[in-house]
Write a protein that holds these residues in place. Sequence first.
Motif, PDB file in Angstrom:
ATOM      1  N   LYS A 192       0.853  -1.182   0.000  1.00 17.52           N
ATOM      2  CA  LYS A 192       0.000   0.000   0.000  1.00 17.52           C
ATOM      3  C   LYS A 192       0.885   1.227   0.000  1.00 17.52           C
ATOM      4  O   LYS A 192       1.761   1.360   0.868  1.00 17.52           O
ATOM      5  CB  LYS A 192      -0.915  -0.020   1.226  1.00 17.52           C
ATOM      6  N   LYS A 193       0.693   2.108  -0.961  1.00 17.07           N
ATOM      7  CA  LYS A 193       1.548   3.270  -1.127  1.00 17.07           C
ATOM      8  C   LYS A 193       1.644   4.087   0.158  1.00 17.07           C
ATOM      9  O   LYS A 193       0.631   4.452   0.760  1.00 17.07           O
ATOM     10  CB  LYS A 193       1.024   4.150  -2.261  1.00 17.07           C
ATOM     11  N   GLY A 194       2.876   4.339   0.593  1.00 20.38           N
ATOM     12  CA  GLY A 194       3.116   5.150   1.767  1.00 20.38           C
ATOM     13  C   GLY A 194       2.979   4.416   3.084  1.00 20.38           C
ATOM     14  O   GLY A 194       3.188   5.005   4.144  1.00 20.38           O
ATOM     15  N   LYS A 195       2.641   3.123   3.045  1.00 22.24           N
ATOM     16  CA  LYS A 195       2.471   2.325   4.250  1.00 22.24           C
ATOM     17  C   LYS A 195       3.376   1.096   4.194  1.00 22.24           C
ATOM     18  O   LYS A 195       3.716   0.610   3.113  1.00 22.24           O
ATOM     19  CB  LYS A 195       1.012   1.873   4.416  1.00 22.24           C
ATOM     20  N   TRP A 248      -1.002  -6.322   2.388  1.00 21.06           N
ATOM     21  CA  TRP A 248      -2.445  -6.076   2.362  1.00 21.06           C
ATOM     22  C   TRP A 248      -3.117  -6.913   1.280  1.00 21.06           C
ATOM     23  O   TRP A 248      -2.457  -7.449   0.383  1.00 21.06           O
ATOM     24  CB  TRP A 248      -2.736  -4.599   2.068  1.00 21.06           C
ATOM     25  N   PHE A 249      -4.441  -6.934   1.324  1.00 19.03           N
ATOM     26  CA  PHE A 249      -5.262  -7.483   0.242  1.00 19.03           C
ATOM     27  C   PHE A 249      -6.171  -6.373  -0.289  1.00 19.03           C
ATOM     28  O   PHE A 249      -6.611  -5.500   0.473  1.00 19.03           O
ATOM     29  CB  PHE A 249      -6.141  -8.636   0.736  1.00 19.03           C
ATOM     30  N   HIS A 250      -6.457  -6.454  -1.596  1.00 19.73           N
ATOM     31  CA  HIS A 250      -7.432  -5.558  -2.247  1.00 19.73           C
ATOM     32  C   HIS A 250      -7.124  -4.087  -1.993  1.00 19.73           C
ATOM     33  O   HIS A 250      -7.987  -3.326  -1.552  1.00 19.73           O
ATOM     34  CB  HIS A 250      -8.856  -5.888  -1.784  1.00 19.73           C
ATOM     35  N   VAL A 251      -5.909  -3.703  -2.299  1.00 13.93           N
ATOM     36  CA  VAL A 251      -5.503  -2.310  -2.088  1.00 13.93           C
ATOM     37  C   VAL A 251      -6.268  -1.364  -3.020  1.00 13.93           C
ATOM     38  O   VAL A 251      -6.691  -0.278  -2.614  1.00 13.93           O
ATOM     39  CB  VAL A 251      -3.983  -2.155  -2.296  1.00 13.93           C
ATOM     40  N   LYS A 252      -6.486  -1.786  -4.255  1.00 12.22           N
ATOM     41  CA  LYS A 252      -7.142  -0.911  -5.242  1.00 12.22           C
ATOM     42  C   LYS A 252      -8.604  -1.285  -5.472  1.00 12.22           C
ATOM     43  O   LYS A 252      -9.388  -0.456  -5.930  1.00 12.22           O
ATOM     44  CB  LYS A 252      -6.375  -0.961  -6.568  1.00 12.22           C
ATOM     45  N   ASN A 253      -8.963  -2.508  -5.190  1.00  9.24           N
ATOM     46  CA  ASN A 253     -10.325  -2.968  -5.456  1.00  9.24           C
ATOM     47  C   ASN A 253     -11.027  -3.321  -4.146  1.00  9.24           C
ATOM     48  O   ASN A 253     -10.797  -4.370  -3.572  1.00  9.24           O
ATOM     49  CB  ASN A 253     -10.304  -4.196  -6.372  1.00  9.24           C
ATOM     50  N   GLY A 254     -11.864  -2.432  -3.666  1.00 10.73           N
ATOM     51  CA  GLY A 254     -12.545  -2.688  -2.405  1.00 10.73           C
ATOM     52  C   GLY A 254     -11.716  -2.187  -1.239  1.00 10.73           C
ATOM     53  O   GLY A 254     -10.601  -1.677  -1.384  1.00 10.73           O
ATOM     54  N   LYS A 255     -12.254  -2.327  -0.024  1.00 12.66           N
ATOM     55  CA  LYS A 255     -11.570  -1.845   1.162  1.00 12.66           C
ATOM     56  C   LYS A 255     -10.382  -2.744   1.491  1.00 12.66           C
ATOM     57  O   LYS A 255     -10.529  -3.958   1.619  1.00 12.66           O
ATOM     58  CB  LYS A 255     -12.532  -1.807   2.355  1.00 12.66           C
ATOM     59  N   SER A 256      -9.202  -2.137   1.646  1.00 17.47           N
ATOM     60  CA  SER A 256      -7.999  -2.933   1.875  1.00 17.47           C
ATOM     61  C   SER A 256      -8.026  -3.586   3.248  1.00 17.47           C
ATOM     62  O   SER A 256      -8.589  -3.056   4.208  1.00 17.47           O
ATOM     63  CB  SER A 256      -6.751  -2.064   1.733  1.00 17.47           C
ATOM     64  N   ARG A 257      -7.398  -4.758   3.329  1.00 19.72           N
ATOM     65  CA  ARG A 257      -7.325  -5.531   4.562  1.00 19.72           C
ATOM     66  C   ARG A 257      -5.865  -5.896   4.802  1.00 19.72           C
ATOM     67  O   ARG A 257      -5.201  -6.439   3.925  1.00 19.72           O
ATOM     68  CB  ARG A 257      -8.179  -6.806   4.451  1.00 19.72           C
ATOM     69  N   LYS A 258      -5.383  -5.633   6.008  1.00 17.74           N
ATOM     70  CA  LYS A 258      -3.966  -5.856   6.316  1.00 17.74           C
ATOM     71  C   LYS A 258      -3.790  -7.216   6.985  1.00 17.74           C
ATOM     72  O   LYS A 258      -4.445  -7.523   7.976  1.00 17.74           O
ATOM     73  CB  LYS A 258      -3.448  -4.757   7.240  1.00 17.74           C
ATOM     74  N   ILE A 259      -2.854  -8.022   6.459  1.00 17.68           N
ATOM     75  CA  ILE A 259      -2.603  -9.345   7.027  1.00 17.68           C
ATOM     76  C   ILE A 259      -1.265  -9.430   7.737  1.00 17.68           C
ATOM     77  O   ILE A 259      -1.054 -10.292   8.586  1.00 17.68           O
ATOM     78  CB  ILE A 259      -2.688 -10.443   5.945  1.00 17.68           C
TER      79      ILE A 259
END
Length: 239
Positions: free
Chosen positions: A139-142, A146-157
Amino acid sequence: MKKKILFFEDLGKKEYEETWKYQKKLFDDIIQKKVKNISYQKAGYFLFVEHPHVYTIGKNGKKDNHLLVSSDFLEKIDATFYQTDRGGDITYHGPGQLIGYPILNMDYFFTDIHKYLRLLEEVIIHFLWKNYGIKGERKKGKTGVWFHVKNGKSRKICAIGIRMSRWVTMHGFALNVNTDLRYFDYIIPCGIYDQEVTSLKKELKKNDISFQKVKRMVKKSFQEIFDVEFTPMSKKLDQ
């Protein structure tokens, strides 16, 4: 080219403070040898551990992100809290989460902190894709995976927080495998308000994931991405 050698140790289940002190001992040992210009036989260490419920915050973390983490509440949920010397904000560690602590002498690798963070992310991305066919993303700047950074709400694993001094590293990554995600509800994980936290168990929609199997696979991914070989800590030769 000959592979770099790391001492590997699986600490099993261990309290955060005890593990932190152990990391620091290994970290300081490498630094002291560098300062004294003593030849070091191996490139460092790689530790696996699983902590009891604990919240940790980096040296520049914001207290506003603690939310419900008061001493009374910590006692109620059977958790502890530590201010640490790593980077990053507040996060949670607990049962079912695989912690990887690389304590590396970066003189054997490269002296670029941003490249190091990206390679730690790559270890998890490689592990997820190779073994489960699921795409972990940056994820840019982080920092983290993650999952689904651009499509849907991102989720961090996977969360990542490190310390580096004299080009020696400590702390590392926390991969949610069978983690009780409710513990993240009591904080603003890594200081990011709009994020969700997920686990391998949740993403795969399974009752439980083999923790030992995940350890073996993450270890292999680390070996491949960092181009290293492991030797057991019992074979440590330079003490």
